[in-house]
Design a protein around this motif. Structure first.
Motif, PDB file in Angstrom:
ATOM      1  N   GLN A  85       0.631  -1.174   0.097  1.00 59.72           N
ATOM      2  CA  GLN A  85      -0.065   0.120  -0.046  1.00 59.72           C
ATOM      3  C   GLN A  85       1.002   1.315  -0.094  1.00 59.72           C
ATOM      4  O   GLN A  85       0.553   2.249  -0.736  1.00 59.72           O
ATOM      5  N   LEU A  86       2.035   1.204   0.713  1.00 60.93           N
ATOM      6  CA  LEU A  86       2.921   2.233   0.930  1.00 60.93           C
ATOM      7  C   LEU A  86       3.535   2.705  -0.540  1.00 60.93           C
ATOM      8  O   LEU A  86       3.499   3.824  -0.916  1.00 60.93           O
ATOM      9  N   GLN A  87       3.817   1.626  -1.273  1.00 57.24           N
ATOM     10  CA  GLN A  87       4.414   1.727  -2.532  1.00 57.24           C
ATOM     11  C   GLN A  87       3.252   2.449  -3.623  1.00 57.24           C
ATOM     12  O   GLN A  87       3.751   3.133  -4.611  1.00 57.24           O
ATOM     13  N   THR A  88       2.036   1.922  -3.406  1.00 55.33           N
ATOM     14  CA  THR A  88       1.208   2.446  -4.373  1.00 55.33           C
ATOM     15  C   THR A  88       0.854   3.689  -4.011  1.00 55.33           C
ATOM     16  O   THR A  88       0.918   4.643  -5.005  1.00 55.33           O
ATOM     17  N   TRP A  89       0.872   4.267  -2.710  1.00 54.35           N
ATOM     18  CA  TRP A  89       0.541   5.506  -2.609  1.00 54.35           C
ATOM     19  C   TRP A  89       1.663   6.491  -2.966  1.00 54.35           C
ATOM     20  O   TRP A  89       1.518   7.780  -3.477  1.00 54.35           O
ATOM     21  N   ALA A  90       3.017   5.944  -2.664  1.00 54.21           N
ATOM     22  CA  ALA A  90       4.216   6.720  -3.148  1.00 54.21           C
ATOM     23  C   ALA A  90       4.083   6.902  -4.496  1.00 54.21           C
ATOM     24  O   ALA A  90       4.500   8.166  -5.282  1.00 54.21           O
ATOM     25  N   ALA A  91       3.942   5.954  -5.281  1.00 50.62           N
ATOM     26  CA  ALA A  91       3.841   5.871  -6.827  1.00 50.62           C
ATOM     27  C   ALA A  91       2.693   6.816  -7.323  1.00 50.62           C
ATOM     28  O   ALA A  91       2.993   7.818  -8.212  1.00 50.62           O
ATOM     29  N   THR A  92       1.558   6.990  -6.492  1.00 48.30           N
ATOM     30  CA  THR A  92       0.333   7.732  -7.117  1.00 48.30           C
ATOM     31  C   THR A  92       0.967   9.357  -6.704  1.00 48.30           C
ATOM     32  O   THR A  92       0.578  10.181  -7.514  1.00 48.30           O
ATOM     33  N   ARG A  93       1.601   9.424  -5.562  1.00 44.11           N
ATOM     34  CA  ARG A  93       2.090  10.853  -5.084  1.00 44.11           C
ATOM     35  C   ARG A  93       3.150  11.195  -6.116  1.00 44.11           C
ATOM     36  O   ARG A  93       2.905  12.582  -6.783  1.00 44.11           O
ATOM     37  N   ASN A  94       3.930  10.516  -6.504  1.00 41.54           N
ATOM     38  CA  ASN A  94       4.938  10.899  -7.308  1.00 41.54           C
ATOM     39  C   ASN A  94       4.453  11.037  -8.780  1.00 41.54           C
ATOM     40  O   ASN A  94       5.024  12.228  -9.474  1.00 41.54           O
ATOM     41  N   LEU A  95       3.462  10.564  -9.093  1.00 38.39           N
ATOM     42  CA  LEU A  95       2.909  10.577 -10.515  1.00 38.39           C
ATOM     43  C   LEU A  95       2.191  12.060 -10.487  1.00 38.39           C
ATOM     44  O   LEU A  95       2.472  12.566 -11.689  1.00 38.39           O
ATOM     45  N   SER A  96       1.378  12.217  -9.411  1.00 39.21           N
ATOM     46  CA  SER A  96       0.563  13.231  -9.377  1.00 39.21           C
ATOM     47  C   SER A  96       1.701  14.666  -9.608  1.00 39.21           C
ATOM     48  O   SER A  96       1.218  15.614 -10.169  1.00 39.21           O
ATOM     49  N   ILE A  97       2.663  14.704  -8.479  1.00 36.13           N
ATOM     50  CA  ILE A  97       3.624  15.881  -8.674  1.00 36.13           C
ATOM     51  C   ILE A  97       4.267  16.019  -9.845  1.00 36.13           C
ATOM     52  O   ILE A  97       4.422  16.965 -10.366  1.00 36.13           O
ATOM     53  N   ALA A  98       4.456  14.671 -10.612  1.00 33.73           N
ATOM     54  CA  ALA A  98       5.331  15.051 -11.842  1.00 33.73           C
ATOM     55  C   ALA A  98       4.307  15.529 -12.776  1.00 33.73           C
ATOM     56  O   ALA A  98       4.626  16.518 -13.583  1.00 33.73           O
ATOM     57  N   VAL A  99       3.084  15.074 -12.836  1.00 30.10           N
ATOM     58  CA  VAL A  99       2.030  15.622 -13.974  1.00 30.10           C
ATOM     59  C   VAL A  99       1.947  17.124 -13.692  1.00 30.10           C
ATOM     60  O   VAL A  99       1.771  17.886 -14.524  1.00 30.10           O
ATOM     61  N   GLU A 100       1.601  17.575 -12.310  1.00 29.88           N
ATOM     62  CA  GLU A 100       1.330  18.745 -11.903  1.00 29.88           C
ATOM     63  C   GLU A 100       2.557  19.837 -12.444  1.00 29.88           C
ATOM     64  O   GLU A 100       2.315  20.866 -13.186  1.00 29.88           O
ATOM     65  N   SER A 101       3.794  19.338 -12.086  1.00 31.01           N
ATOM     66  CA  SER A 101       5.002  20.238 -12.534  1.00 31.01           C
ATOM     67  C   SER A 101       5.028  20.295 -13.905  1.00 31.01           C
ATOM     68  O   SER A 101       5.309  21.514 -14.530  1.00 31.01           O
ATOM     69  N   ALA A 102       5.023  19.182 -14.768  1.00 34.28           N
ATOM     70  CA  ALA A 102       5.005  19.471 -16.118  1.00 34.28           C
ATOM     71  C   ALA A 102       3.822  19.943 -16.837  1.00 34.28           C
ATOM     72  O   ALA A 102       4.154  21.252 -17.675  1.00 34.28           O
TER      73      ALA A 102
END
Length: 432
Positions: A85-102
């Motif tokens: 679960q922690l890995q899934t949440w971390a991947a979701t957070r990193n993906l959201s931040i990357a998409v937001e920044s881009a």
């Protein structure tokens, strides 16, 4: 080029262009601020994440539609999340931040490029608008540069909607109308003054060269002498009138309270005396109206006590010229009405020839007469009403001249002079 850069059009262009670019920059900044506040939540909500428990897996196995669920915090007291679960949440957070920044970076780059492209037509539009706004000013400038004594008839005639620049152009046209009128009046004054001064000189020369040629008899010498004296007196009167006109145009140096009724009575007495000496008088009876001797005009008085502020000598010339004009341009058995009122209005009205109202303004100009000069005795130089108008201007008085209607004809001249302020009344020793 330097002059163009320092022109009002360049300044307005810089102002308008800067405002447009600043408005575009402000719009871009506002869009980025609003997106930065809610973009991460929207992106993370669009990404499918794992949730605690087996509800997601059960939905996938049973073939139920999968519902995207945003990443959530575990409630207090819940079981410790697993490593998966922690890995899934971390991947979701990193993906959201990357998409937001881009997304924000791409939006900023595109916005800046759009702003740079927008600035070019903005500056051009500001230059065009500045030229459009300043076009009437340019027309006024060019017209003023071309003006001279020969083309004062030119006008701007700006065709534009009502506004400040339209009023400016119309005001400039009105000023040109007044300048043309003044220049024309000055030219006529110079020409008429030269003519009026040249005529008596020519008469004197002719009388001396022709009348006194050879060995004339004493009777002829006496007649020529009388003629020369009369011409000299006429010239002297003309020069004195011109000097009076010049003095009144300079304004007043000192003022004092003047009893307008007493001044008018004194001038009326002099006019009647001069008329009686000339063979006809404007008499006055005890009831306020008098019968003229012979064919002289009848004087009707209506004098209310009033004290005005002004120069007594100039006001005396004003009343004298009004009365002389009323007598000279009257008709046999005519009438002169002289009135004063408590509000400082002096009115002199006379019968006489019927005058076209359109000709009245011309009579206030120097040397302008209703009819051509006949060069007869007592005709005058045509300066009477112009002197009256000049003295009235010097006193800040309002002058109204109108032609009388009806068969009686003549003119009515009304002068409103400033009234002396009423002093505070104090008790006399007998009253106290």
């Amino acid at each position: 080029m330097r002059a163009v850069l320092h022109s009002e059009r360049a300044r307005l262009t810089a102002l308008y262009g800067s405002l447009l670019v600043l408005a575009g920059g402000g719009l871009i900044a506002l869009i980025n601020i609003l997106l930065r506040g809610g973009l991460y939540t929207r992106i993370s909500g669009a990404v499918t994440t794992a949730v605690p428990g087996t509800a997601f897996e059960r939905a996938a196995v049973e073939g139920q539609p999968l519902k995207a669920v945003p990443a959530q915090r575990l409630p207090p007291g819940a079981a410790t999340p697993t490593q998966e679960q922690l890995q899934t949440w971390a991947a979701t957070r990193n993906l959201s931040i990357a998409v937001e920044s881009a997304t924000l970076h791409e939006l900023l780059v595109v916005s800046l490029i759009a702003l740079a492209v927008f600035a070019v037509p903005s500056i051009w539009l500001a230059w065009w608008m500045a030229g459009r706004v300043l076009r009437p000013v340019g027309v006024i400038t060019e017209t003023a540069r071309r003006l001279s004594g020969e083309n004062l008839h030119e006008r701007i005639g700006l065709e534009a909607p009502p506004g400040e620049l339209k009023r400016l152009a119309d005001t400039f046209d009105g000023m040109l109308d007044r300048m043309e009128s003044l220049v024309g009046a000055q030219r006529r004054f110079a020409a008429n003054a030269a003519h009026e001064l040249r005529t008596p000189l020519a008469v004197q020369r002719a009388a001396a060269e022709i009348g006194l040629a050879g060995d004339p008899p004493p009777e002829k010498v006496a007649r020529i002498r009388s003629k020369l004296i009369g011409v000299a007196e006429s010239s002297e009167h003309l020069v004195e009138s011109l000097l009076l006109l010049a003095v009144s145009e300079e304004g007043l140096e000192t003022t004092a309270a003047v009893d307008l009724v007493a001044l008018t009575e004194a001038e009326l007495a002099e006019t009647e005396t001069a008329g009686a000496a000339g063979g006809g008088s404007a008499g006055a009876g005890s009831a306020g109206a008098g019968s003229a001797g012979g064919d002289g005009p009848t004087v009707v008085r209506g004098l209310e006590p009033v004290s005005v502020v002004g120069d007594r000598a100039l006001l005396g010339h004003l009343v004298r010229n009004l009365l002389a004009n009323a007598v000279r341009h009257n008709r046999p058995g005519g009438r002169i009405t002289v009135k004063t009122s408590a509000d400082g209005v002096l009115t002199v009205s006379n019968t006489g020839p019927v005058i076209d109202p359109a000709d009245v303004p011309r009579l206030l100009e120097p040397f302008r007469r209703r009819a051509e000069r006949q060069h007869t005795a007592g005709e005058g130089a045509g300066l009477g009403l112009s002197i009256v108008a000049s003295i009235a201007r010097a006193h800040g008085a309002k002058l109204v001249v109108r032609a009388n209607r009806g068969p009686g004809g003549g003119l009515t001249v009304r002068v409103r002079l400033p009234v002396t302020p009423a002093p505070h009344r104090t008790a006399s020793p007998q009253e106290s």
